[in-house]
Scaffold this motif. Sequence first.
Motif, PDB file in Angstrom:
ATOM      1  N   TYR A  51      -0.444   4.723  -6.805  1.00  0.00           N
ATOM      2  CA  TYR A  51      -0.507   3.513  -6.983  1.00  0.00           C
ATOM      3  C   TYR A  51       0.081   2.622  -5.882  1.00  0.00           C
ATOM      4  O   TYR A  51       0.615   3.163  -4.791  1.00  0.00           O
ATOM      5  CB  TYR A  51       0.354   3.007  -8.209  1.00  0.00           C
ATOM      6  CG  TYR A  51       1.960   3.344  -7.962  1.00  0.00           C
ATOM      7  CD1 TYR A  51       2.780   2.347  -7.550  1.00  0.00           C
ATOM      8  CD2 TYR A  51       2.419   4.583  -8.241  1.00  0.00           C
ATOM      9  CE1 TYR A  51       3.875   2.505  -7.019  1.00  0.00           C
ATOM     10  CE2 TYR A  51       3.841   4.631  -7.783  1.00  0.00           C
ATOM     11  CZ  TYR A  51       4.492   3.854  -7.508  1.00  0.00           C
ATOM     12  OH  TYR A  51       5.893   3.990  -7.161  1.00  0.00           O
ATOM     13  N   CYS A  52      -0.355   1.451  -5.616  1.00  0.00           N
ATOM     14  CA  CYS A  52      -0.257   0.429  -4.555  1.00  0.00           C
ATOM     15  C   CYS A  52       1.113  -0.189  -4.268  1.00  0.00           C
ATOM     16  O   CYS A  52       1.655  -0.473  -5.709  1.00  0.00           O
ATOM     17  CB  CYS A  52      -1.159  -0.618  -4.490  1.00  0.00           C
ATOM     18  SG  CYS A  52      -0.740  -1.757  -2.893  1.00  0.00           S
ATOM     19  N   PRO A  53       2.107   0.172  -3.676  1.00  0.00           N
ATOM     20  CA  PRO A  53       3.500  -0.247  -3.443  1.00  0.00           C
ATOM     21  C   PRO A  53       3.706  -1.791  -3.471  1.00  0.00           C
ATOM     22  O   PRO A  53       4.631  -2.251  -3.658  1.00  0.00           O
ATOM     23  CB  PRO A  53       4.104   0.424  -2.376  1.00  0.00           C
ATOM     24  CG  PRO A  53       2.880   0.675  -1.353  1.00  0.00           C
ATOM     25  CD  PRO A  53       1.535   1.027  -2.212  1.00  0.00           C
ATOM     26  N   ILE A  67      -5.617  11.100   6.299  1.00  0.00           N
ATOM     27  CA  ILE A  67      -5.420  11.945   5.624  1.00  0.00           C
ATOM     28  C   ILE A  67      -3.946  11.396   4.701  1.00  0.00           C
ATOM     29  O   ILE A  67      -3.676  11.870   3.477  1.00  0.00           O
ATOM     30  CB  ILE A  67      -5.042  13.477   5.648  1.00  0.00           C
ATOM     31  CG1 ILE A  67      -3.942  13.552   6.683  1.00  0.00           C
ATOM     32  CG2 ILE A  67      -6.402  13.992   6.199  1.00  0.00           C
ATOM     33  CD1 ILE A  67      -3.438  14.908   7.014  1.00  0.00           C
ATOM     34  N   LYS A  68      -3.353  10.600   5.377  1.00  0.00           N
ATOM     35  CA  LYS A  68      -1.976   9.944   4.931  1.00  0.00           C
ATOM     36  C   LYS A  68      -2.259   8.797   4.167  1.00  0.00           C
ATOM     37  O   LYS A  68      -1.198   8.244   3.482  1.00  0.00           O
ATOM     38  CB  LYS A  68      -1.135   9.768   6.037  1.00  0.00           C
ATOM     39  CG  LYS A  68      -0.858  11.204   6.847  1.00  0.00           C
ATOM     40  CD  LYS A  68       0.005  11.052   8.176  1.00  0.00           C
ATOM     41  CE  LYS A  68      -0.123  12.078   9.019  1.00  0.00           C
ATOM     42  NZ  LYS A  68       0.763  11.645  10.212  1.00  0.00           N
ATOM     43  N   LYS A  69      -3.341   7.829   4.448  1.00  0.00           N
ATOM     44  CA  LYS A  69      -3.287   6.441   3.927  1.00  0.00           C
ATOM     45  C   LYS A  69      -4.201   6.276   2.780  1.00  0.00           C
ATOM     46  O   LYS A  69      -5.451   6.963   2.661  1.00  0.00           O
ATOM     47  CB  LYS A  69      -3.749   5.619   5.193  1.00  0.00           C
ATOM     48  CG  LYS A  69      -2.578   5.399   5.948  1.00  0.00           C
ATOM     49  CD  LYS A  69      -2.870   4.674   7.766  1.00  0.00           C
ATOM     50  CE  LYS A  69      -1.897   4.426   8.350  1.00  0.00           C
ATOM     51  NZ  LYS A  69      -2.160   3.554   9.514  1.00  0.00           N
ATOM     52  N   PHE A  70      -4.021   5.160   1.946  1.00  0.00           N
ATOM     53  CA  PHE A  70      -4.817   4.674   0.846  1.00  0.00           C
ATOM     54  C   PHE A  70      -4.887   3.315   1.096  1.00  0.00           C
ATOM     55  O   PHE A  70      -4.324   2.809   1.806  1.00  0.00           O
ATOM     56  CB  PHE A  70      -4.199   4.992  -0.331  1.00  0.00           C
ATOM     57  CG  PHE A  70      -4.229   6.511  -0.807  1.00  0.00           C
ATOM     58  CD1 PHE A  70      -4.927   6.695  -1.867  1.00  0.00           C
ATOM     59  CD2 PHE A  70      -3.414   7.609  -0.220  1.00  0.00           C
ATOM     60  CE1 PHE A  70      -5.237   8.054  -2.229  1.00  0.00           C
ATOM     61  CE2 PHE A  70      -3.359   8.853  -0.840  1.00  0.00           C
ATOM     62  CZ  PHE A  70      -4.525   9.109  -1.795  1.00  0.00           C
ATOM     63  N   GLN A  71      -6.104   2.871   0.464  1.00  0.00           N
ATOM     64  CA  GLN A  71      -6.505   1.504   0.579  1.00  0.00           C
ATOM     65  C   GLN A  71      -6.446   0.934  -0.927  1.00  0.00           C
ATOM     66  O   GLN A  71      -7.129   1.768  -1.786  1.00  0.00           O
ATOM     67  CB  GLN A  71      -8.009   1.336   1.247  1.00  0.00           C
ATOM     68  CG  GLN A  71      -8.425  -0.162   1.266  1.00  0.00           C
ATOM     69  CD  GLN A  71      -7.648  -0.859   2.297  1.00  0.00           C
ATOM     70  OE1 GLN A  71      -7.242  -0.097   3.285  1.00  0.00           O
ATOM     71  NE2 GLN A  71      -7.762  -2.119   2.234  1.00  0.00           N
ATOM     72  N   ARG A  83       5.097   6.111   3.390  1.00  0.00           N
ATOM     73  CA  ARG A  83       5.961   5.019   3.491  1.00  0.00           C
ATOM     74  C   ARG A  83       7.333   5.130   2.746  1.00  0.00           C
ATOM     75  O   ARG A  83       7.679   5.836   1.853  1.00  0.00           O
ATOM     76  CB  ARG A  83       5.309   3.878   2.546  1.00  0.00           C
ATOM     77  CG  ARG A  83       5.721   2.539   2.656  1.00  0.00           C
ATOM     78  CD  ARG A  83       4.877   1.603   2.041  1.00  0.00           C
ATOM     79  NE  ARG A  83       5.382   0.100   2.159  1.00  0.00           N
ATOM     80  CZ  ARG A  83       6.123  -0.494   1.135  1.00  0.00           C
ATOM     81  NH1 ARG A  83       6.494   0.077   0.185  1.00  0.00           N
ATOM     82  NH2 ARG A  83       6.405  -1.748   1.248  1.00  0.00           N
ATOM     83  N   SER A  84       8.709   4.682   3.662  1.00  0.00           N
ATOM     84  CA  SER A  84      10.046   4.495   3.049  1.00  0.00           C
ATOM     85  C   SER A  84      10.319   5.965   3.107  1.00  0.00           C
ATOM     86  O   SER A  84      11.424   6.430   2.068  1.00  0.00           O
ATOM     87  CB  SER A  84      10.195   3.937   1.896  1.00  0.00           C
ATOM     88  OG  SER A  84       9.566   2.428   2.079  1.00  0.00           O
TER      89      SER A  84
END
Length: 314
Positions: A51-53, A67-71, A83-84
């Motif tokens: 889910y989007c933070p 491979i680590k990022k989502f849109q 993230r974090s």
Amino acid sequence: MNNTALQVKQEIAKNEHNGYGANIFEIFSKYQDSKAVADMFIDRKYPKGVYCPHCDSVNVCRRKDSIKKFQCNGCNNSFSIFRSSVLANTRTELRKWLVAIQMIVNGKKGVSAYQIQRTIGGTYKTSYRMGQQIRKAMSDSVSSEEFQTIIEVDETYVGGKPRRGDKNVKRGRGTRKTPVIGVFGRTEKKIHAKVALPNAEGKKLTGLQLLNVIEQVATKTADVHTDEFRAYNILDKSGWYHLKVNHSLGEYARDGIHVNNVENFWSLLKRGIMGSFHHVSEKRLQRYIDEFCWRFNNRKNKDIFSDLLGRVVG
């Protein structure tokens, strides 16, 4: 499948949960590339789905360029799965992180950055940072009700042996070394240790410092065992049930009263620092102590490797 191949497969399956996670062979067999590692971390961090933070939307998709990022299709923001976490902004191959984590989990007396570098390659600076980030994930948030029955409290001094000609030859109390306070719960069989930095007056290891550390992890229902150090007298004035042995008279145990478990941990810690790290700065000392405490407290945890992976991804 022949009998030999079946035995190998069964052995690998048995060892995957052997208390120390996968060995290096199993890591590279199970995770063929960094994407497989990223998928594992995604499953751990988002067990109910990504889910989007930023807006909590589940309408997200994986970016093709990383491979680590989502849109996020809701707020149009992109975010990293790390993230974090201690892996935020890392550019090191993810399988190397697994190997470094496995080495630190299994290194009873610690693993130096040079040893990590020799195993995974790359620069010393990268290996040093990886070690520090993993130690950061090993730090525990302490409950004020962690220990409730019998606790042992003792202190030690970290800073190495004096060199020839060094004027700082005094050992123990009064030395310029850095004091560390340890609290061991006998029922819980766990240790909590804290660096005692100088207070506003420049004093180290005061009675108030000792009391603050004890109150962080124990309730007043606990019996407190210490040695004869005068700073512990504050426990009697503060309403704690305080029992002590007198080391200066050669008394190390009496009717179950002792601090031997804490002293055993000090022996392990000092052997690790002297043998693996040689020198640890006062600024970073707490991280190394957190590492030894976490590994000691999880020594019988069959999922120690898996639990640390969860902490690393945050």
